[in-house]
Design an enzyme around this catalytic site. Structure first.
Site, short mmCIF file in Angstrom:
data_model
loop_
_atom_site.label_atom_id
_atom_site.label_comp_id
_atom_site.label_asym_id
_atom_site.label_seq_id
_atom_site.Cartn_x
_atom_site.Cartn_y
_atom_site.Cartn_z
N GLU A 114 -42.21 31.74 47.22
CA GLU A 114 -41.55 31.54 48.02
C GLU A 114 -40.63 30.23 47.23
OE1 GLU A 114 -45.90 31.54 49.00
OE2 GLU A 114 -45.22 31.59 47.22
N HIS A 128 -55.97 9.75 70.86
CA HIS A 128 -55.49 10.69 72.50
C HIS A 128 -55.24 11.99 71.73
CE1 HIS A 128 -54.05 7.14 73.51
NE2 HIS A 128 -53.73 6.41 72.77
N GLU A 139 -58.82 23.24 48.20
CA GLU A 139 -58.54 24.24 47.27
C GLU A 139 -59.33 24.34 45.43
OE1 GLU A 139 -54.54 26.29 46.71
OE2 GLU A 139 -53.94 24.79 44.70
N LYS A 143 -51.00 36.27 46.99
CA LYS A 143 -50.04 36.91 46.59
C LYS A 143 -50.16 38.07 45.43
CE LYS A 143 -49.15 31.73 44.24
NZ LYS A 143 -49.17 30.93 43.20
N GLY A 149 -51.50 22.50 39.59
CA GLY A 149 -50.74 21.68 40.60
C GLY A 149 -50.79 21.04 41.41
N ARG A 150 -52.48 21.12 41.81
CA ARG A 150 -52.63 20.29 42.96
C ARG A 150 -52.58 18.42 42.22
NH1 ARG A 150 -55.57 24.03 42.64
NH2 ARG A 150 -57.82 24.02 42.25
N LYS A 178 -44.40 26.16 38.30
CA LYS A 178 -44.54 26.50 36.66
C LYS A 178 -44.24 28.08 36.13
CE LYS A 178 -49.12 25.46 34.19
NZ LYS A 178 -50.50 25.25 34.74
#
Length: 555
Positions: free
Chosen positions: A222, A394, A363, A515, A277-278, A216
């Site tokens: 990252e 399992h 979040e 951050k 973002g999400r 954005k």
């Protein structure tokens, strides 16, 4: 006018419906669900507690609820003004109050001709203009008109992002890989840990690789670290710096930063500041989806989400799939102290669904302050976790069946296999049989002990109490349209719970704090001798010195 949430008439845990739910919980706490499935009313219960919406079928009959429970839960939603809060989001009011923004992700998947506005005016025109640019660009790449620096057509796509810029597109491309173009491969780089890069880049040809950098602000640590490393990889492999623009495009609101990186203005795909973002895979953040799957399938993805939007907006709460999922989640989180929710998709194609929902839910609703800043006095987001069936059986299903912790489960079953070759049909039958058996076992309980063992220690260890709740979501086919509806279902479920808990699901200040601290620590790792004794707590100082010395030895 800016959004001003109505002040609740009373604290959530003092509302009449909340107090009634507490009493009701005590009334049914000792009852076993299997008794509700006995006798002539069994089929009626399934019909009473199931519904269809946007191509999905939800069976929520295996929950510790009665008709009275549902009535009280919907009363609670109305006492918390859920319908009004939903309508405010649709109207473009700044429901993200801490960032003073709208949350109009529903506008991103509305059909052309629909008009959405926020407090600044019409946003729909920009949405459709960006979609048109995405379609033109993706067609150019897919048809071989857009080529790399040496004239070769694009064969490899890399999406560089993190969080919502990664998890949504990664989920969709992985789930719908059977719809992907066979001469294109889609890759995702998110973690600043170089492992993904080190495993991915050597297998690609830089001459035929296109990179979509999604950030954005175009400053995300990252994402930009990975983007610069990939840029260096192109240069090291003979792609001239002047030709890098043929291998990079950007998705960002910061055009200047993207151009400073070397991406041409016409190759920056923007999106609104109000796109969280999400909730962003429906926007230009989904560019790699369109490149890999094609515009037709991306449009179907949007159409499925829009169908769920319309259902959520218009269906009464008593027959509203996102509302019911959210309210049932509140029932267990706040009245049964269920701390987690397990997501169990019975298709490996949805292996990225649990991590995607981790971000979407935790979040969004992992908050301890109400929308007006007052601390919450009730539990909010559960811990989301899970694994595709049958792998999960399992691994952790032992705890679901016999553990001491109540864990509600969302099963997701797909009726039609993605791979229809006769050799695979037996696999799919076994997969569905396992899914339905697990939900039945959680409901019914029972014993694996023989008659001789029934009274001894082995008998106790082989008994299952049952009465453990689950939902089963059934999809006829894992198509782009159905996946869009499924994702939108969970988006709205999260909104429902936020509305009841009186929290803002559209900010993430806890992420921002980390951050900020990271920016201070990184230079100290470069030069550990510069670390002041009072820079951090003693533990953090010690870790920085240890890591800094180890990194210095590698230089």
């Amino acid at each position: 006018m800016p959004y001003k949430p109505s002040a609740p008439s009373a604290r959530l845990d003092q509302l009449p419906a909340w107090r009634a739910l507490l009493t009701h919980r005590d009334e049914i706490a000792a009852q076993h669900m299997r008794d509700w499935f006995s006798g002539a009313g069994a089929n009626a219960r399934v019909e009473q507690f199931s519904l269809h919406a946007a191509g999905l079928y939800l069976d929520y009959s295996k929950n510790r609820i009665t008709e009275k429970t549902r009535t009280l839960l919907t009363h609670l939603a109305r006492e918390c003004d859920l319908p009004a809060k939903r309508d405010a989001m649709w109207a473009g009011e700044h429901v993200n109050v801490t960032e003073n923004r709208a949350a109009l992700h529903v506008a991103l998947r509305a059909p052309k001709g629909t008009v959405f506005r926020d407090t600044t005016g019409d946003v729909s025109g920009g949405v459709f203009e960006t979609l048109a640019r995405m379609r033109a660009f993706s067609e150019s790449v897919r048809e071989g008109h857009w080529v790399g620096a040496t004239g070769k057509r694009i064969r490899h796509l890399i999406n560089v992002g993190i969080g919502g810029s990664d998890l949504g597109p990664r989920l969709v491309c992985d789930a719908l890989a059977v719809y992907g173009r066979r001469d294109l491969s889609a890759h995702f780089i998110a973690n600043v840990d170089p492992t993904e890069l080190a495993r991915t880049l050597p297998s690609l040809d830089p001459e035929t690789t296109l990179v979509v950098v999604c950030s954005k602000t175009f400053t995300t640590l990252e994402t930009m670290t990975n983007a610069h490393t990939i840029r260096a990889w192109f240069l090291a492999n003979g792609i001239p710096e002047s030709e890098l623009g043929k291998h990079f495009v950007a998705v960002s609101t910061n055009v200047d930063e993207a151009m400073g990186f070397g991406i041409r203005r016409e190759n920056v795909f923007e999106f609104g500041e109000w796109v969280g973002g999400r909730y962003s895979l429906w926007s230009s953040i989904g560019l790699i989806i369109m490149l890999y799957l094609g515009a037709q399938h991306f449009d179907a993805l949007l159409a499925g989400a829009h169908a769920m939007d319309e259902h959520f907006r218009s269906a009464p709460l008593e027959a509203n799939m996102p509302a019911l999922l959210g309210l049932i989640g509140i029932w267990y989180r706040n009245f049964f102290d269920a701390q987690t929710l397990s997501i169990a998709p019975y298709t490996d194609a949805l292996q990225k669904l649990p991590p995607y929902l981790q971000q979407l839910d935790m979040e969004s609703n992992g908050k301890s302050a109400q929308i007006d800043g007052v601390p919450v006095a009730w539990q909010t987001a559960p811990i989301i976790w899970g694994e595709p069936g049958t792998n999960g059986q399992h691994a952790y299903f032992q705890m679901l069946h016999q553990g001491t912790t109540l864990v509600p489960v969302d099963f997701v079953a797909v009726l039609e296999p993605q791979y229809n070759a006769p050799i695979y049909l037996d696999h799919h039958r076994k997969l569905l049989a396992n899914c339905f058996a697990q939900s039945e076992a959680l409901l019914q309980g029972g014993s694996m002990a023989t008659a001789e063992q029934a009274g001894g220690p082995l008998g106790a260890q082989r008994r299952f109490d049952g009465n453990r709740p689950s939902n089963t979501l059934v999809i006829d086919k894992l198509s782009p349209e159905r996946l869009g509806a499924l994702i939108a279902l969970y988006e709205h479920k999260v909104f429902v719970q936020a509305a009841v808990w009186n929290i803002n699901p559209f900010d993430q200040w806890g992420v921002e704090l980390g951050k900020t601290l990271c920016r201070a620590i990184e230079p100290e790792l470069v030069d550990p001798d510069s670390l002041r004794p009072d820079a951090h707590d003693a533990s953090t100082n010690s870790l920085i010195r240890m890591a800094g010395e180890a990194l210095r030895a590698k230089r």
